[in-house]
Design an enzyme around this catalytic site. Structure first.
Site, PDB file in Angstrom:
ATOM      1  N   ASP A   1       0.819  -1.217   0.000  1.00  0.00           N
ATOM      2  CA  ASP A   1       0.000   0.000   0.000  1.00  0.00           C
ATOM      3  C   ASP A   1       0.849   1.262   0.000  1.00  0.00           C
ATOM      4  O   ASP A   1       0.377   2.349   0.308  1.00  0.00           O
ATOM      5  CB  ASP A   1      -0.963   0.017   1.193  1.00  0.00           C
ATOM      6  CG  ASP A   1      -0.250  -0.121   2.519  1.00  0.00           C
ATOM      7  OD1 ASP A   1       0.977  -0.322   2.534  1.00  0.00           O
ATOM      8  OD2 ASP A   1      -0.937  -0.027   3.556  1.00  0.00           O
TER       9      ASP A   1
ATOM     10  N   LYS B   1       4.980   3.715  16.540  1.00  0.00           N
ATOM     11  CA  LYS B   1       4.020   4.758  16.908  1.00  0.00           C
ATOM     12  C   LYS B   1       4.406   5.446  18.224  1.00  0.00           C
ATOM     13  O   LYS B   1       3.686   5.360  19.239  1.00  0.00           O
ATOM     14  CB  LYS B   1       2.610   4.175  17.005  1.00  0.00           C
ATOM     15  CG  LYS B   1       2.134   3.552  15.689  1.00  0.00           C
ATOM     16  CD  LYS B   1       0.660   3.240  15.706  1.00  0.00           C
ATOM     17  CE  LYS B   1       0.149   2.810  14.356  1.00  0.00           C
ATOM     18  NZ  LYS B   1       0.527   1.492  13.896  1.00  0.00           N
TER      19      LYS B   1
ATOM     20  N   ASP C   1       1.619   6.373   1.809  1.00  0.00           N
ATOM     21  CA  ASP C   1       0.921   5.091   1.921  1.00  0.00           C
ATOM     22  C   ASP C   1      -0.559   5.387   1.764  1.00  0.00           C
ATOM     23  O   ASP C   1      -1.055   6.384   2.288  1.00  0.00           O
ATOM     24  CB  ASP C   1       1.241   4.389   3.240  1.00  0.00           C
ATOM     25  CG  ASP C   1       0.475   4.969   4.396  1.00  0.00           C
ATOM     26  OD1 ASP C   1      -0.544   4.404   4.782  1.00  0.00           O
ATOM     27  OD2 ASP C   1       0.907   6.018   4.913  1.00  0.00           O
TER      28      ASP C   1
HETATM   29  P1  GTP Z   1      -5.747  -1.718   7.598  1.00  0.00           P
HETATM   30  O1  GTP Z   1      -6.761  -2.798   7.842  1.00  0.00           O
HETATM   31  O2  GTP Z   1      -6.382  -0.441   7.153  1.00  0.00           O
HETATM   32  O3  GTP Z   1      -4.753  -1.530   8.705  1.00  0.00           O
HETATM   33  O4  GTP Z   1      -4.922  -2.151   6.309  1.00  0.00           O
HETATM   34  P2  GTP Z   1      -4.029  -3.435   5.996  1.00  0.00           P
HETATM   35  O5  GTP Z   1      -4.069  -4.470   7.059  1.00  0.00           O
HETATM   36  O6  GTP Z   1      -4.400  -3.842   4.624  1.00  0.00           O
HETATM   37  O7  GTP Z   1      -2.628  -2.770   5.854  1.00  0.00           O
HETATM   38  P3  GTP Z   1      -1.412  -2.546   6.855  1.00  0.00           P
HETATM   39  O8  GTP Z   1      -1.005  -1.146   6.721  1.00  0.00           O
HETATM   40  O9  GTP Z   1      -1.726  -3.065   8.188  1.00  0.00           O
HETATM   41  O10 GTP Z   1      -0.352  -3.515   6.166  1.00  0.00           O
HETATM   42  C1  GTP Z   1       0.666  -3.070   5.307  1.00  0.00           C
HETATM   43  C2  GTP Z   1       0.729  -3.954   4.061  1.00  0.00           C
HETATM   44  O11 GTP Z   1       0.804  -5.321   4.434  1.00  0.00           O
HETATM   45  C3  GTP Z   1      -0.499  -3.819   3.169  1.00  0.00           C
HETATM   46  O12 GTP Z   1      -0.059  -3.779   1.842  1.00  0.00           O
HETATM   47  C4  GTP Z   1      -1.311  -5.044   3.446  1.00  0.00           C
HETATM   48  O13 GTP Z   1      -2.006  -5.506   2.289  1.00  0.00           O
HETATM   49  C5  GTP Z   1      -0.251  -6.037   3.838  1.00  0.00           C
HETATM   50  N1  GTP Z   1      -0.736  -7.002   4.823  1.00  0.00           N
HETATM   51  C6  GTP Z   1      -1.194  -6.738   6.072  1.00  0.00           C
HETATM   52  N2  GTP Z   1      -1.519  -7.878   6.697  1.00  0.00           N
HETATM   53  C7  GTP Z   1      -1.272  -8.883   5.818  1.00  0.00           C
HETATM   54  C8  GTP Z   1      -1.407 -10.311   5.882  1.00  0.00           C
HETATM   55  O14 GTP Z   1      -1.824 -10.895   6.879  1.00  0.00           O
HETATM   56  N3  GTP Z   1      -1.028 -11.014   4.769  1.00  0.00           N
HETATM   57  C9  GTP Z   1      -0.549 -10.387   3.644  1.00  0.00           C
HETATM   58  N4  GTP Z   1      -0.218 -11.156   2.593  1.00  0.00           N
HETATM   59  N5  GTP Z   1      -0.412  -9.075   3.547  1.00  0.00           N
HETATM   60  C10 GTP Z   1      -0.766  -8.323   4.628  1.00  0.00           C
END
Ligand code: GTP
Length: 355
Positions: free
Chosen positions: A106, A157, A217
């Site tokens: 992202d 954070k 992001d």
């Molecule tokens: P929020 O629910 O809004 O926090 O978004 P997110 O969980 O999609 O994104 P976050 O910022 O927590 O994670 C950063 C990146 O890691 C993003 O591109 C997500 O798609 C990816 N990501 C987060 N959790 C996982 C997971 O369990 N598996 C995979 N494959 N990608 C993950």
């Protein structure tokens, strides 16, 4: 060199845009966000990319297929349960051969990846983290370094009084295969909370590499809108009116406007860019659109006003409705004369995951 892109998150903060669309597929300048990232990796010599998927994986596989359309070789690694940020990389171990890149799916970073990889090679690090400066580090993971750039500490954070650096983890890493041995298989593991602290504890060299290029992001609708407007402002300095679009001679454009050639723009419409209009949209007579993103197939009826907003696929905005600083999910019908915003998020009728 191969890369793993993490695209399996639920994107809850980006809802309602991510109710029926994976975060990786939200359109940026009318192309899926992930396509921009893949093109950038290709430009830096990456040939094989593993997409680490979970939630809503099907639209991604359907769109990109084997990757030939974007010129990279794509491999799909799909999790049964979310494995966090590091767990998916362990799951993809079979596709990794030597040094590799890991990217949060992202993040849009106009970084010199080639120079980060070269610095990684010179330093002898097991992992190099791209860093970017931000004004407010309290919502990110701050990285403290020695004068030589060796990572000393991570603070996730931090409270305002704990902030000792404005350099944050930009979500792009270069790694040696050795890092994989610090990720337990088949369980949820995070780089930020588990793997990086374990590497530091083991005395393994980790370096930060500061980059000053554009970084954002797209975790929230505001940032998603910002990326579209920034990219349009950067790429096009004049309004773009493709010959194919049906534009009434009394319509007026200012700033940069992306307008696909199957759109219809009615009499007296005013569009103040930067603004992105998706394929097959119609802007009815007298409507005003400014600093907004419309996805595909939406209709603004007569005398609508849409400003600083994002409207997802196939919405119908009734005559005279005003939408300001708001986010609309897909397939919504807004009543004539409605006033939406500021700060409103409307969910699609089909609902959204657990909410
Ligand atoms: P929020 O629910 O809004 O926090 O978004 P997110 O969980 O999609 O994104 P976050 O910022 O927590 O994670 C950063 C990146 O890691 C993003 O591109 C997500 O798609 C990816 N990501 C987060 N959790 C996982 C997971 O369990 N598996 C995979 N494959 N990608 C993950």
């Amino acid at each position: 060199m191969n890369a793993v892109i993490l695209v399996g998150g639920e994107g809850t903060r980006l809802r309602p845009l991510t109710c029926n669309t994976p975060k990786a597929m939200v359109p940026v300048l009318n192309r899926p966000f992930l396509e921009h990232v893949l093109c950038q990796l290709k430009a830096h010599g990456v040939r094989t990319v593993v997409l680490a998927l979970g939630h809503l994986s099907q639209p991604i596989e359907e769109y990109f297929g084997d990757g030939s359309n974007v010129g990279v070789n794509l491999v799909y690694s799909v999790e049964k349960e979310p494995l966090g940020t590091a767990g998916p990389v362990k799951l993809a171990e079979q596709y990794l051969d030597g040094r590799f890149l890991v990217l949060n799916g992202d993040v849009f970073a106009d970084f010199d990846i080639t120079s980060i990889v070269a610095a990684h090679g010179r330093s002898g690090a097991v992992a190099t983290l791209a860093l970017t400066p931000v004004e407010d580090p309290t919502i990110y993971g701050v990285v403290e370094m020695s004068a030589e750039g060796r990572v000393k500490r991570f603070v996730e954070k931090p409270r305002r009084e704990e902030v000792t650096s404005n350099m944050i983890n930009a979500g792009l890493y270069v790694m040696e295969p050795e890092v994989l041995s610090y990720i337990p298989a088949g369980t949820k593991v995070m780089f930020e909370h588990n793997v990086f602290p374990a590497l530091l504890k083991a005395g393994k060299p980790m370096f930060g590499h500061a980059q000053t290029g554009y970084w954002i992001d797209i975790g929230t609708p505001q940032k998603y809108l910002q990326l579209n407007l920034d990219m349009l402002g950067k790429d096009a300095h004049a309004p773009q009116h493709p010959a194919g679009a049906l534009v009434h001679p009394t319509a007026r454009f200012s700033g940069s406007v992306l307008l696909p050639d199957d759109c219809i723009v009615g009499a007296g419409v005013r569009i103040a860019g930067p603004a992105v209009i998706g394929p097959s949209c119609q802007l009815g007579p007298g409507s005003v659109l400014s600093r907004s993103v419309l996805w595909s197939g939406s209709l603004l009826s007569e005398n609508c006003s849409v400003s600083a907003s994002v409207i997802a696929d196939q919405c119908v905005i009734g005559t005279g409705a005003i939408i300001d600083n708001s986010v609309l999910g897909d397939h919504l019908a807004i009543a004539p004369g409605a006033r939406i915003g500021p700060g409103v998020k409307l969910w699609p009728k089909t609902g959204c995951g657990a909410t």
